[in-house]
Design a protein around this motif. Structure first.
Motif, short mmCIF file in Angstrom:
data_model
loop_
_atom_site.label_atom_id
_atom_site.label_comp_id
_atom_site.label_asym_id
_atom_site.label_seq_id
_atom_site.Cartn_x
_atom_site.Cartn_y
_atom_site.Cartn_z
N ASP A 1 8.55 -6.01 2.44
CA ASP A 1 7.08 -5.61 4.02
C ASP A 1 6.96 -7.19 5.15
O ASP A 1 5.81 -6.91 4.06
CB ASP A 1 6.82 -4.19 3.82
N GLU A 2 7.22 -7.49 5.88
CA GLU A 2 6.30 -8.66 6.20
C GLU A 2 5.56 -9.74 4.75
O GLU A 2 4.13 -10.07 4.72
CB GLU A 2 4.72 -8.78 6.66
N GLY B 42 -0.31 -1.82 9.90
CA GLY B 42 -1.29 -2.97 9.32
C GLY B 42 -1.28 -3.85 11.29
O GLY B 42 -2.61 -4.31 11.22
N SER C 6 7.05 0.10 7.97
CA SER C 6 6.26 0.76 6.73
C SER C 6 5.93 2.06 5.75
O SER C 6 6.22 1.85 4.97
CB SER C 6 4.26 0.12 6.25
N GLN D 207 3.29 -4.22 2.21
CA GLN D 207 2.57 -5.23 3.09
C GLN D 207 1.63 -5.18 2.59
O GLN D 207 0.27 -5.49 2.61
CB GLN D 207 2.58 -4.22 4.55
#
Ligand SMILES: Nc1ncnc2c1ncn2[C@@H]1O[C@H](COP(=O)(O)OP(=O)(O)OP(=O)(O)O)[C@@H](O)[C@H]1O
Ligand SMILES: [Mg+2]
Lengths: 500, 325
Positions: free
Chosen positions: A172-173, A401, A43, A85
């Motif tokens: 991002d995810e 995260g 990230s 994220q």
């Protein structure tokens, strides 16, 4: 454009390096996976190339020519689009406004917002995603997590008239909050972006996704580059080993102690405002999976047992007594809870790891604070969940995260709960830590803790649960035995239109 | 954090350095009258009422709430005590009744905020008017003074502990100052050293998360508002004792200054959170500015402009320092 090269990416937070001299090359029409353990720097890398965090060092080259990139505006101008994220939608605004947020709004007579055209553009971005079911006029805060994510993705897909055609999409995810069907739609979109000739950078902890949709992969470890290769030439074992430095098995451990006789929780023809027809019981040591569509009532079900719902009909017995009347009573009686949204429902982001881990358990320390024993306990718990942090007083907002998620889990298991309520306990957690958490859940259950596990991760559900409750719109449609249940079977049961 | 950076240190300690700068500035401009023990004792007495309100205001601000009604609670408490004195009641009855009024008024705020779910701004704006109206009703809009106020009560503000023993002949440490210090200690213990205080900080950090983590947010908010009301009543009594009279508007100035003091203090928090010792720095800044500028014969309107500007710039500097990492 043919290639984008990000060179020498370096960033330290307060002297602690998060990213050290990483170089990443992306090609048009290819999907590049970025992988690494929680806290590896993924990230951070994305925030640097988005211009939202100032880099200590970074050079961006497009086909060999330098691109200036110091602010988010410059990143947008360069044609880079991001789905971060942790950012979220603005709940008070409409979906259309959220989709067009950060884009110049269409105007009429040069002064008034042209709402019609704004809504049309938002709707077409959502349609491109295959999310036509979302009404662009509704308030964004009223939507389920998955739809919120789709709204954010749509926002990155809006093309601005006049601006350069987007050439890089960064995710991002994105699938951490999506159901399987929604993820499939997203993969379709990524394939189309690829066809258009855009480069895609994709972060995920889900190996199968990466193997399925990516062409290349780069692995980071401790902020350093360790591997870049083509997906076709590698294997999941090799990637995992590059990430962790050692082989990790992601098989979920099986039960070694039988489910107990004593009942931990019994629901008898129970109805609340959001739930109906609940009729089941859960024994001590048993793991009950809860599956359903987004907002199918999973949250309401767990919160009910946590003491946050009003029973309209039926009976709820918990741990040999009546249902707790508030979360305070629930925790006091040995019920622990991991909420679904770590940032909005779980953590005090500005506060340290220690208070965040111990808040529900402060009563153990009497009236006066006892810092030393709290620190020791926090360290033990942090080790158990493999937390990567700089100290017990580091604000959790500074953790990556996945590490934030681990703090929530540490909080829940701090006192060997009798009944453990989990919602998406491994969301955003890396392979190694995920195995660790699965191991801890299994150990607790073997020792007699009853667990209710709501998850959209069907592999996790089928691997851990003894039985699975399927909810549709808050209604209990089935309780199935996990035996001989594969994730695919489960998926079809979740979507099956059950006869009423 | 392990590493120490100059900018971070400046941001956190900037407000404190500002206080030192202010003290040095007045010591330089008023060498005869400002840096004397007697003047510092005077200042400590002058700020004691504001201090009590600001310290207890910190309790609710820790939870991201605030209380606009403290000024009228203070007035009402003073009036209630004075009215009971006028009716011939002994001092302890008047004082206890005033404290009870503060505690209940504060708890009523807490009830509106926590159990009914009204925003603190709206709820306490409403009770501000209610309490102020009640003060006018009890007193008939008149000032209660003179023989109605018992000498023991008014005496509290005049007495002090003689400091001859430490070489300050004739100087006295005012009881008002001691009262403020006691309140400071109690609030500090409560917020920093007890489970109760830690839970309040948790509520401030994320109320939804605190509730789901088993913290009884409603009850705690009710209690916290009650304590703030109690503090306001203490300040109201101190004020009434100091001027040996009570009128229904005398607490009015306290609320804005108290909030300003907490905000000044918040610039010193690592995450911008209120801390009661930092609130003390805020109170000292406001009190010393007021004292020094008055001695320099700065017009009172100009004084207000200056103090306001200093508060805004301190908060602004801290906000700018925090923006980008
Ligand atoms: N604002 C910050 N202040 C201090 N340290 C930070 C900050 N943001 C990130 N870090 C640190 O930088 C490191 C990298 O974090 P990053 O968020 O990039 O990890 P990640 O690879 O995205 O992990 P995850 O898979 O958990 O999302 C972590 O050790 C984290 O604690
Ligand atoms: Mg991350």
């Amino acid at each position: 454009m043919q290639t984008l090269r990000f060179q020498g990416l370096t960033k330290a937070y307060g002297g602690v390096p998060a990213l050290s001299d990483v170089t990443l090359s992306l090609s048009c029409g290819r999907v590049h996976a970025l992988m690494g353990e929680n806290g590896a720097g993924k990230s951070t890398l994305i925030k640097l190339i988005a211009g939202v965090v100032a880099a200590d060092q970074m050079t961006v080259l497009r086909d060999g020519a330098v691109v200036p990139l110091r602010t988010a505006a410059e990143a947008t101008k360069a044609g880079f689009r991001f789905i971060h994220q942790e950012l979220n939608i603005v709940p008070q605004l409409s979906v259309a406004e959220n989709v067009l947020l950060g884009h110049p709004a269409p105007h009429r007579f040069g002064a008034f917002i042209d709402w019609r055209s704004l809504e049309d553009r938002a709707a077409s971005a959502l349609a491109f995603l295959g999310a036509e079911h979302i009404d662009v006029r509704q308030q964004a805060g009223a939507m389920a997590t998955g739809d919120r994510m789709l709204t954010r993705i749509a926002s990155a897909l809006v093309a601005d008239a006049g601006a350069a055609e987007p050439c890089l999409y960064v995710f991002d995810e994105p699938t951490a909050a999506l159901t399987v069907t929604e993820s499939t739609k997203l993969f379709d979109v990524i394939a189309r972006l690829k066809e258009r000739g855009a480069a895609v950078l994709y972060v995920s902890h889900r190996m199968n996704e990466v193997l399925q949709i990516c062409d290349d992969v780069t692995v980071l470890r401790d902020g350093r580059h360790v591997l870049t290769t083509q997906i076709a030439k590698t294997s999941s074992a090799e990637i995992i080993e590059a990430m962790t430095g050692k082989p990790v098995s992601d098989t979920i451990p099986g039960r070694t102690a039988p489910v107990r006789q004593r009942i931990a929780c019994r629901l008898t023809t129970l109805t609340t405002r959001d739930l109906s027809g609940l009729d089941l019981s859960l024994a001590q040591g048993e793991i009950l999976g809860v599956a359903g569509l987004d907002q199918g009532g999973q949250t309401a079900f767990l919160r009910l047992i946590l003491g946050q719902g009003r029973i309209q009909k039926g009976l709820l017995e918990v741990l040999g007594g009546r249902a707790p009347k508030s979360p305070e009573q629930a925790w006091a009686r040995g019920i622990a809870y991991v909420p679904r949204e770590r940032r909005s429902q779980g953590l005090m982001l500005g506060m340290g790891v220690r208070p965040n881990t111990l808040f529900p358990h402060l009563g153990d320390y009497g009236f006066l604070a006892q810092k030393r024993s709290e620190v020791a306990r926090t360290r033990t718990l942090a080790d158990q969940v493999r937390l990567r942090f700089q100290g017990t007083e580091q604000p959790v907002g500074q953790l990556s995260g996945g590490n934030q998620q681990k703090v929530l889990f540490a909080r829940a298991i701090a006192k060997n709960p009798k009944l453990l309520l989990l919602e998406e306990p491994t969301r955003g957690v890396d392979v190694g830590a995920r195995a660790e958490i699965h191991g801890l859940i299994r150990t607790l259950s073997n020792s007699g803790t009853a667990v209710i596990l709501a998850s959209s991760d069907l592999v996790e559900l089928c691997g851990l649960a003894d039985r699975i409750l399927i909810l549709q719109g808050g209604r209990q449609v089935a309780v199935v035995d996990r035996q001989a249940m594969t994730p695919a079977d489960l998926l079809s049961r979740i979507y099956a239109p059950e006869a009423v | 954090m392990k590493t120490w950076t100059l900018s971070a240190a400046l941001r956190q300690w900037g407000t404190f350095l500002g206080l030192l700068a202010i003290v040095l500035f007045f010591a330089w401009r008023l060498p005869e009258t400002f840096p004397t023990a007697q003047n510092f004792l005077n200042i400590s007495q002058q700020i004691s009422m504001l201090a009590v309100v600001a310290f207890t205001m910190t309790i609710v601000m820790v939870m991201n709430d605030f209380d606009l009604s403290v000024g009228s609670t203070a007035s009402l408490a003073g009036i209630v005590a004075a009215a009971l004195f006028a009716a011939g009641q002994p001092v302890w009855v008047g004082v206890s009744a005033a404290l009870a009024v503060g505690l209940l008024g504060g708890a009523f705020n807490g009830f509106l905020v926590a159990y009914i779910g009204i925003l603190p701004f709206i709820a306490t704006l409403g009770t501000l008017t209610m309490f102020s109206g009640a003060a006018f009703m009890v007193s008939d809009g008149k000032t209660i003074f003179g023989r109605d106020i018992p000498a023991e009560f008014a005496g509290f503000a005049r007495f002090g502990i003689p400091l001859d023993a430490i070489g300050l002949d004739g100087a006295k440490l005012p009881l008002m100052t001691i009262a403020a210090v006691i309140v400071l200690l109690v609030v500090w213990l409560l917020l920093e050293q007890t489970t109760f205080g830690r839970r309040l900080y948790a509520i401030g950090g994320n109320r939804v998360a605190a509730e789901l983590a088993g913290i009884n947010t409603r009850r705690l908010r009710l209690i916290a508002f009650g304590l703030t009301g109690l503090g306001a009543a203490v300040a109201g009594l101190m004020y009434a004792s100091r001027v040996a009279s009570a009128n229904p508007t005398q607490g009015a100035g306290l609320m804005l200054d108290a909030i300003a003091a907490v905000f000044l203090g918040m610039t010193m928090g690592r995450e911008g959170e209120p801390r009661v010792l930092a609130t003390l720095v805020g109170v000292l800044i406001l009190g010393i500015l007021d004292n020094g500028l008055t001695q320099m014969n700065v017009d009172s309107y100009v004084r207000e402009v200056l103090i306001g500007a200093i508060v805004v710039s301190a908060v602004a500097i801290s906000a700018v320092g925090q923006r980008r990492t």
